[in-house]
Write a protein that holds these residues in place. Structure first.
Motif, PDB file in Angstrom:
ATOM      1  N   ILE A   1      18.957  11.317  10.153  1.00 46.96           N
ATOM      2  CA  ILE A   1      18.303  11.070  11.442  1.00 46.96           C
ATOM      3  C   ILE A   1      19.287  11.347  12.566  1.00 46.96           C
ATOM      4  N   THR A   2      18.788  12.035  13.593  1.00 40.24           N
ATOM      5  CA  THR A   2      19.554  12.187  14.833  1.00 40.24           C
ATOM      6  C   THR A   2      18.771  11.491  15.926  1.00 40.24           C
ATOM      7  N   GLY A   3      19.426  10.546  16.580  1.00 43.00           N
ATOM      8  CA  GLY A   3      18.816   9.878  17.723  1.00 43.00           C
ATOM      9  C   GLY A   3      19.167  10.670  18.969  1.00 43.00           C
ATOM     10  N   LEU A   4      18.147  11.044  19.728  1.00 41.28           N
ATOM     11  CA  LEU A   4      18.362  11.818  20.947  1.00 41.28           C
ATOM     12  C   LEU A   4      17.925  10.998  22.153  1.00 41.28           C
ATOM     13  N   CYS A   5      18.865  10.776  23.060  1.00 42.66           N
ATOM     14  CA  CYS A   5      18.562  10.099  24.316  1.00 42.66           C
ATOM     15  C   CYS A   5      18.733  11.127  25.436  1.00 42.66           C
TER      16      CYS A   5
ATOM     17  N   TRP B   1      11.272  18.578  27.824  1.00 44.02           N
ATOM     18  CA  TRP B   1      11.848  19.912  27.623  1.00 44.02           C
ATOM     19  C   TRP B   1      13.068  19.832  26.715  1.00 44.02           C
ATOM     20  N   GLN B   2      13.964  18.886  26.995  1.00 45.40           N
ATOM     21  CA  GLN B   2      15.187  18.751  26.191  1.00 45.40           C
ATOM     22  C   GLN B   2      14.873  18.391  24.745  1.00 45.40           C
ATOM     23  N   ILE B   3      13.905  17.500  24.522  1.00 47.11           N
ATOM     24  CA  ILE B   3      13.547  17.099  23.160  1.00 47.11           C
ATOM     25  C   ILE B   3      13.043  18.296  22.363  1.00 47.11           C
TER      26      ILE B   3
ATOM     27  N   GLU C   1      13.367  21.588  23.018  1.00 45.27           N
ATOM     28  CA  GLU C   1      14.384  22.636  22.906  1.00 45.27           C
ATOM     29  C   GLU C   1      15.473  22.273  21.899  1.00 45.27           C
ATOM     30  N   TYR C   2      15.952  21.032  21.968  1.00 48.71           N
ATOM     31  CA  TYR C   2      17.005  20.581  21.056  1.00 48.71           C
ATOM     32  C   TYR C   2      16.504  20.610  19.618  1.00 48.71           C
ATOM     33  N   ALA C   3      15.278  20.148  19.407  1.00 50.51           N
ATOM     34  CA  ALA C   3      14.697  20.123  18.059  1.00 50.51           C
ATOM     35  C   ALA C   3      14.573  21.535  17.489  1.00 50.51           C
ATOM     36  N   THR C   4      14.155  22.467  18.314  1.00 45.74           N
ATOM     37  CA  THR C   4      14.000  23.852  17.870  1.00 45.74           C
ATOM     38  C   THR C   4      15.363  24.490  17.610  1.00 45.74           C
ATOM     39  N   TYR C   5      16.272  24.345  18.561  1.00 43.43           N
ATOM     40  CA  TYR C   5      17.603  24.948  18.476  1.00 43.43           C
ATOM     41  C   TYR C   5      18.377  24.448  17.256  1.00 43.43           C
ATOM     42  N   LYS C   6      18.281  23.149  16.975  1.00 44.38           N
ATOM     43  CA  LYS C   6      19.022  22.554  15.855  1.00 44.38           C
ATOM     44  C   LYS C   6      18.223  22.540  14.552  1.00 44.38           C
ATOM     45  N   LYS C   7      17.035  23.166  14.586  1.00 44.63           N
ATOM     46  CA  LYS C   7      16.197  23.331  13.390  1.00 44.63           C
ATOM     47  C   LYS C   7      15.846  22.010  12.683  1.00 44.63           C
ATOM     48  N   PHE C   8      15.293  21.090  13.452  1.00 45.19           N
ATOM     49  CA  PHE C   8      14.817  19.830  12.873  1.00 45.19           C
ATOM     50  C   PHE C   8      13.484  20.086  12.175  1.00 45.19           C
ATOM     51  N   ASP C   9      13.181  19.259  11.177  1.00 43.99           N
ATOM     52  CA  ASP C   9      11.935  19.399  10.425  1.00 43.99           C
ATOM     53  C   ASP C   9      10.824  18.531  11.007  1.00 43.99           C
TER      54      ASP C   9
END
Length: 141
Positions: free
Chosen positions: A36-40, A93-95, A97-105
């Motif tokens: 899990i990555t928590g994104l704030c 936008w950040q959520i 973009e970050y999810a796509t860029y870091k290839k989250f499932d």
């Protein structure tokens, strides 16, 4: 074809609802062996308030680090690897973009967070993420 879930991104804002989302993510992570990555995402302040702005940013960062530490502890208690990421910008936008860029499932987000729109059915950030994300999104009520 079913996709294996290895990496889960959880949007955290320190609210009780966002931690409810984290608990759902922990449950899923345990089933899948995922991390899990928590994104704030803390907002940009567009008005320059000088020293007050610096103080506001520092306070926001301090609060974010505190609830991220709580999230990490909760994950550790459940045997889940937790990474934290605190970034500035526009939340939805950040959520996405970050999810796509870091290839989250998977993205896990609370239906409503700390925002001012308490009475809406689906918070504006969650709504935007659901509609803009190319990655599956789990919205937790």
């Amino acid at each position: 074809m079913k996709q294996k879930i290895n990496k889960i991104l959880v949007a955290l804002d320190g609210s009780e609802r966002s931690f409810k989302g984290l608990k759902e993510a922990i449950y899923l992570a345990r089933q899948c062996g995922a991390t899990i990555t928590g994104l704030c995402v803390t907002p940009f302040y567009t008005v320059n308030l000088g020293p007050l702005l610096t103080s506001l940013k520092n306070q926001t960062l301090k609060e974010a680090k505190q609830f991220m530490a709580d999230a990490k502890k909760l994950c550790a208690q459940n045997g889940i690897v937790f990474h934290e990421k605190i970034i500035f910008g526009t939340e939805s936008w950040q959520i996405t973009e970050y999810a796509t860029y870091k290839k989250f499932d998977l993205i896990v987000i609370a239906s409503r967070g700390r925002g001012p729109m308490k009475s809406t059915f689906l918070g504006s950030v969650a709504n935007d993420v659901v509609h803009k994300s190319k990655i599956p999104v789990l919205v937790v009520k």
